[in-house]
Structures are given as C-alpha cells and as structure tokens.
Scaffold this motif. Sequence first.
Motif, PDB file in Angstrom:
ATOM      1  N   UNK A  87      44.710  24.889  36.286  1.00  0.00           N
ATOM      2  CA  UNK A  87      45.663  24.760  35.184  1.00  0.00           C
ATOM      3  C   UNK A  87      46.541  23.524  35.326  1.00  0.00           C
ATOM      4  N   UNK A  88      46.791  23.095  36.561  1.00  0.00           N
ATOM      5  CA  UNK A  88      47.688  21.968  36.799  1.00  0.00           C
ATOM      6  C   UNK A  88      47.025  20.611  36.628  1.00  0.00           C
ATOM      7  N   UNK A  89      45.711  20.581  36.539  1.00  0.00           N
ATOM      8  CA  UNK A  89      45.015  19.291  36.457  1.00  0.00           C
ATOM      9  C   UNK A  89      45.458  18.459  35.250  1.00  0.00           C
ATOM     10  N   UNK A  90      45.773  19.127  34.172  1.00  0.00           N
ATOM     11  CA  UNK A  90      46.175  18.403  32.970  1.00  0.00           C
ATOM     12  C   UNK A  90      47.488  17.655  33.174  1.00  0.00           C
ATOM     13  N   UNK A  91      48.291  18.117  34.138  1.00  0.00           N
ATOM     14  CA  UNK A  91      49.584  17.484  34.389  1.00  0.00           C
ATOM     15  C   UNK A  91      49.540  16.554  35.596  1.00  0.00           C
ATOM     16  N   UNK A  92      48.323  16.192  36.032  1.00  0.00           N
ATOM     17  CA  UNK A  92      48.164  15.402  37.246  1.00  0.00           C
ATOM     18  C   UNK A  92      48.727  13.998  37.058  1.00  0.00           C
ATOM     19  N   UNK A 135      48.650  10.117  41.694  1.00  0.00           N
ATOM     20  CA  UNK A 135      48.160  10.437  43.025  1.00  0.00           C
ATOM     21  C   UNK A 135      47.599  11.845  43.120  1.00  0.00           C
ATOM     22  N   UNK A 136      47.159  12.364  42.004  1.00  0.00           N
ATOM     23  CA  UNK A 136      46.542  13.684  42.045  1.00  0.00           C
ATOM     24  C   UNK A 136      45.292  13.620  42.916  1.00  0.00           C
ATOM     25  N   UNK A 137      45.159  14.622  43.791  1.00  0.00           N
ATOM     26  CA  UNK A 137      44.300  14.531  44.947  1.00  0.00           C
ATOM     27  C   UNK A 137      42.805  14.522  44.869  1.00  0.00           C
ATOM     28  N   UNK A 138      42.208  15.540  45.401  1.00  0.00           N
ATOM     29  CA  UNK A 138      40.796  15.502  45.758  1.00  0.00           C
ATOM     30  C   UNK A 138      39.882  15.914  44.610  1.00  0.00           C
ATOM     31  N   UNK A 139      38.765  15.197  44.473  1.00  0.00           N
ATOM     32  CA  UNK A 139      37.748  15.663  43.535  1.00  0.00           C
ATOM     33  C   UNK A 139      36.884  16.724  44.226  1.00  0.00           C
ATOM     34  N   UNK A 140      36.127  17.435  43.429  1.00  0.00           N
ATOM     35  CA  UNK A 140      35.350  18.566  43.955  1.00  0.00           C
ATOM     36  C   UNK A 140      34.288  18.115  44.946  1.00  0.00           C
ATOM     37  N   UNK A 185      47.598  14.740  47.040  1.00  0.00           N
ATOM     38  CA  UNK A 185      47.853  13.643  47.961  1.00  0.00           C
ATOM     39  C   UNK A 185      48.887  12.698  47.338  1.00  0.00           C
ATOM     40  N   UNK A 186      49.695  12.102  48.180  1.00  0.00           N
ATOM     41  CA  UNK A 186      50.631  11.089  47.706  1.00  0.00           C
ATOM     42  C   UNK A 186      51.962  11.596  47.222  1.00  0.00           C
ATOM     43  N   UNK A 187      52.235  12.888  47.343  1.00  0.00           N
ATOM     44  CA  UNK A 187      53.530  13.437  46.913  1.00  0.00           C
ATOM     45  C   UNK A 187      54.417  13.610  48.141  1.00  0.00           C
ATOM     46  N   UNK A 188      55.142  12.550  48.492  1.00  0.00           N
ATOM     47  CA  UNK A 188      55.968  12.566  49.707  1.00  0.00           C
ATOM     48  C   UNK A 188      57.043  13.639  49.642  1.00  0.00           C
ATOM     49  N   UNK A 189      57.636  13.820  48.462  1.00  0.00           N
ATOM     50  CA  UNK A 189      58.693  14.817  48.329  1.00  0.00           C
ATOM     51  C   UNK A 189      58.201  16.219  48.614  1.00  0.00           C
ATOM     52  N   UNK A 190      57.006  16.563  48.105  1.00  0.00           N
ATOM     53  CA  UNK A 190      56.448  17.889  48.305  1.00  0.00           C
ATOM     54  C   UNK A 190      56.170  18.167  49.785  1.00  0.00           C
ATOM     55  N   UNK A 191      55.543  17.223  50.470  1.00  0.00           N
ATOM     56  CA  UNK A 191      55.201  17.475  51.878  1.00  0.00           C
ATOM     57  C   UNK A 191      56.449  17.526  52.759  1.00  0.00           C
ATOM     58  N   UNK A 213      47.020   7.220  50.619  1.00  0.00           N
ATOM     59  CA  UNK A 213      45.750   6.864  49.980  1.00  0.00           C
ATOM     60  C   UNK A 213      45.014   8.099  49.470  1.00  0.00           C
ATOM     61  N   UNK A 214      44.085   7.838  48.554  1.00  0.00           N
ATOM     62  CA  UNK A 214      43.123   8.848  48.138  1.00  0.00           C
ATOM     63  C   UNK A 214      42.114   9.064  49.269  1.00  0.00           C
ATOM     64  N   UNK A 215      41.344  10.124  49.150  1.00  0.00           N
ATOM     65  CA  UNK A 215      40.222  10.358  50.070  1.00  0.00           C
ATOM     66  C   UNK A 215      38.998  10.668  49.218  1.00  0.00           C
ATOM     67  N   UNK A 216      37.909   9.923  49.436  1.00  0.00           N
ATOM     68  CA  UNK A 216      36.653  10.175  48.721  1.00  0.00           C
ATOM     69  C   UNK A 216      35.506  10.116  49.713  1.00  0.00           C
ATOM     70  N   UNK A 217      34.558  11.034  49.575  1.00  0.00           N
ATOM     71  CA  UNK A 217      33.445  11.118  50.520  1.00  0.00           C
ATOM     72  C   UNK A 217      32.109  11.193  49.794  1.00  0.00           C
TER      73      UNK A 217
END
Length: 535
Positions: A40-45, A48-53, A87-93, A386-390
Amino acid sequence: MKKDYLKYKFKKEYGKDPREFSYRDESKDMIPKVSIYHEMQKENADKYYGLDKITWDDIEMDEVFFRVNHTRSYAGEQMLYHKLHILGDAGSREEIDREAAFFDENEDARINAEAQLYKLGKGYINYHIPEAIDNVEKINFRHKFICPILSVLFFASLILGIVKPDLAGFSVIMGIVNLMVSIYIKMRYEQHLFSMGSFRMLVVCCKNLMKIKGVKEMYSNQEFENSLDNIDKATKKIDGFIARKFAEDSGDTMSVILGYVVGITLIDALLYMIVADKLKKAKSELWQCYRFAGDIDTAISVASFRNGIAWCKPVIEGNSKIKCTALYHPLLENPVTNDFDMEKNSFFTGANASGKSTFMKAVAINVILGESIYTCAADEFYFPEMYVMTSMALRDDVLMGESYYVKEVKYLKRMLEKVESGDKTLIVIDEILKGTNTKERVAASKAVLDYLSEKPAIVLTATHDLELVEQMDGRYDAYYFECSVEENDVKFSYKLHKGKNDITNAINIMKAMGFPEKVVKNAMKNAEETGKMAI
C-alpha cells in the motif's frame, strides 16, 4: 498465572532466533498478508524507496525478515517488513536505533509493551486492517433511520403491555422483528463490524502502551495524545460488544442469552452506527495508532535481533567505497567473518561453494540492514547511502517462455537504467552473463562492466572467467576464495584474499569427487591445449 507465563516467555525468547518459535511453512504462507501494508505504501514512495522484488528474492530477504521478526502483533510484523525495504531514510533508522536501545536497556518496559502487543496479536484477518483503515470512510450502514424507530417501538410495546396486558403480544412481535433485524445487520455488515472491533482493540493497545514508563516520553507528542483521546472516546461505546463477542465465541451460555437480549433492543446496532459516523472522520488518527503500535513492535524486534548477534552501527556517509571488519552473513549459525577494504569495483573468483556468493550476499544484506534498521552483522562497516540491486538467483522461466540468458539480460538492463538516473547503487552480480558462450560472454560482460565503472555504482561481481578478470585489470580489483583438495576431500576456508588466484582446482575437485580416471586425464589434456583452466 497467564501473566507470569507470558513474562517468562518474553524473557526466554528475547535475543533468540525467532525462527525457533514459529512454524516455518505457516510463516512463509503469511508473506502475502504481511506485505499488505508495504504494498500500500509503494504509491507514496520517495526517491530512496528501497528494494525491488528481484533483489529481495535474490538475497533471500524473506529469511532475513524471519530472523529479525520478533514481533508480537500484526501491526509490528507488517511495519518491520515494510521498513526492511526502505533505504536512504536516515531519520527512520535513527528513530529505530534510539527506540531499540531504550527497550534493550529497560526490561520492564519491554515486557509490558510485548504483553500489550501480544493481546493485539496476529489474527489472520487482522492483516487486512491497513486496508480497512484506508477505506474507513466507506463504512456505511443502510436503514440507519429504521433501527432507532424499531428500538423505540419495542420499548413502547413493553410499556403498552404493562399498561394493557392484553396487548403484550405486540411486544413479542416487535422483539422477534428486532432480533431478525439485529441478526441481519451482523451478517450483512460482518466485515465492517469486525473492522470496528479491531480498531477498538488497536486503540486500547495504544492507550495501554502509553501508560508504560518511558514510552510516553519517547514516542508521544501532544497532537498524538489528543488524537488518541478522541478516537478512544469515539470507539469506547463498542467495548461491551467486543467483550460479549469473545464470551459468545468461548461458548458461555449467559453471554449467548445476553446477546439475544441486546439484539432484541437493537442497542448494538445503534452503537455501531454512532461509532461508524465518528470513525469516518478519524482516518488519520487510526493510521497514527497503527504506526505507533507497529513502531514499538519493530523497535523491540530490532533490540532482540541485536541482542542475539555480534553487531555494529554502520557509518553511512559521503561517496566512500565499502570498508568492513569481521563482516558475516546474519543467517549462518557459525559464520566465517571477513574484512573487506574496497578501493575499486571488484571481481570475486573461486570454485563453486567456496564462498563468493555468500560473501556478496552478506555485503548486500548488511547494507540493507544498515540503511533500514541501523544494524550490521560486523565489527565495523562503512559505506555510502545507496540503492541495492542484484542479479543472482536466476533460472529458466518455463511458464513465461524465457531462457536463462534472456532473463539475465533483463535483470542487468534494470541495473543500467537505475545507474543512468544518477543514483548511487550497489550492484551485485553472480557469474555475469553465464547463460551464453564464452566468447560473447567475455565481450558482453566487459562492455557492461566498463559502462558501470563510469556510473555512480559500486560493483561486486563473481566470475569463473579469468580472461575477463585480466582484461579488466586496473579498473576492477580482484579477490578470490581458495579451496584445497586433501585426501580426496575438498576443503574450503571461506576466507577472502586479495589478488588473482593462479591455482585452479576445478579438475582436481572432479578427481577428489571420484570421477573416472579417464575423464580426469582428458580434462587435464584439454585444459593444457586451451591454455586456460576454469576455476
């Protein structure tokens, strides 16, 4: 007695691997439910919204989630799953770090909070509460003007029956009508009634959490306190219904009888409608409650996870490369740690099962854990935001009609598109372009890696192609994992070494594993003729 048991349970399980206390198959089946809030939150990303599936599945982040998942409630489980993607949300972590430290240092507060969250629970249907909150304005009861009239008529018939006993039958008729209306409402609006009951339980949980010493000071602000008070008053009217519902479900005879009596008066139906009208205006307050409970549950999970591993808080800054000390994969029971001081993009070589993929996954997973919950399985870990992609766990897709190579090309293309956008990205590739012939593999791999070296990317790639490693010398550093063949057995140290390993073991491993002598000799001869041995 139950309170003492729960206290013992919470103490015993703190810092342990949560997978020891859950049914693995059932947990895996719950992922579609657990992920509802995240989807549900993806629409508000944001940017720096994080990881893809693909990345999430490649490095088995579901298993990492289960390892961290010490949560006691559906809200906590869904919130933790979501935050591990961000990823990338310094305040949250930083908030998670502060809150986890509080619960680790204050055992009484932690146990009391767990007790409240445990009451909220992980009921199967409750995982749809985020959807119910999002659609709370759609709660609507038809015929809401009929119920007050029927209720008044019933009480009027009772009075009339007392005044004129020969008209007492009218009250019986009204009672039957009202009971049928009450049953109809419960059946017709069962989903709405369940949501309202769940909302009330969530509010009560938050009210009780706020009473715990230290929690109010750490989490609260005046706006949230006012919101919580308002929604508490709005939903308090259905406390009786919830209590009766639990009693009826337990088979209590008196509660069943009382349920019929209340049904005849339509009191519950009237309360539903009053509460429903108030809830329609309380969407933001409901979200605040959900996130408040979820945040506390997540913080306790992170504290428990930290308590059970060797960990550090990472240093996330600037455009630095990766540097770590005693890094390990958090899912391994007896992991081998490695130091890694990365100056350039890097190749990893070594025999299959020597540790290449595990190490690269360890780096990716720990970057994710560091950026999301400020926790890394290492003594020290430095890396940039940074993002992470594999591109790792590939196989042919028969249903989609895609070959291994086509799928790999698609995975690589998404990486190139990401770095083209200018976003700093950790790229992890296991055996790049192995789905095609050697000549084209080396040529295409070199082109892709050259391209990535010019972009804001940190690249880790495993390969068996020594020729590729040699061609990229100077632009990519080389590391290797060694193995040895001793007494017809293969030994792996799982330790990382810098440089190119000139000792190749592929054919020796075949020999150690008992391949026919003729096969081994021919392999040796073929290798000498080509001048290369794969590792």
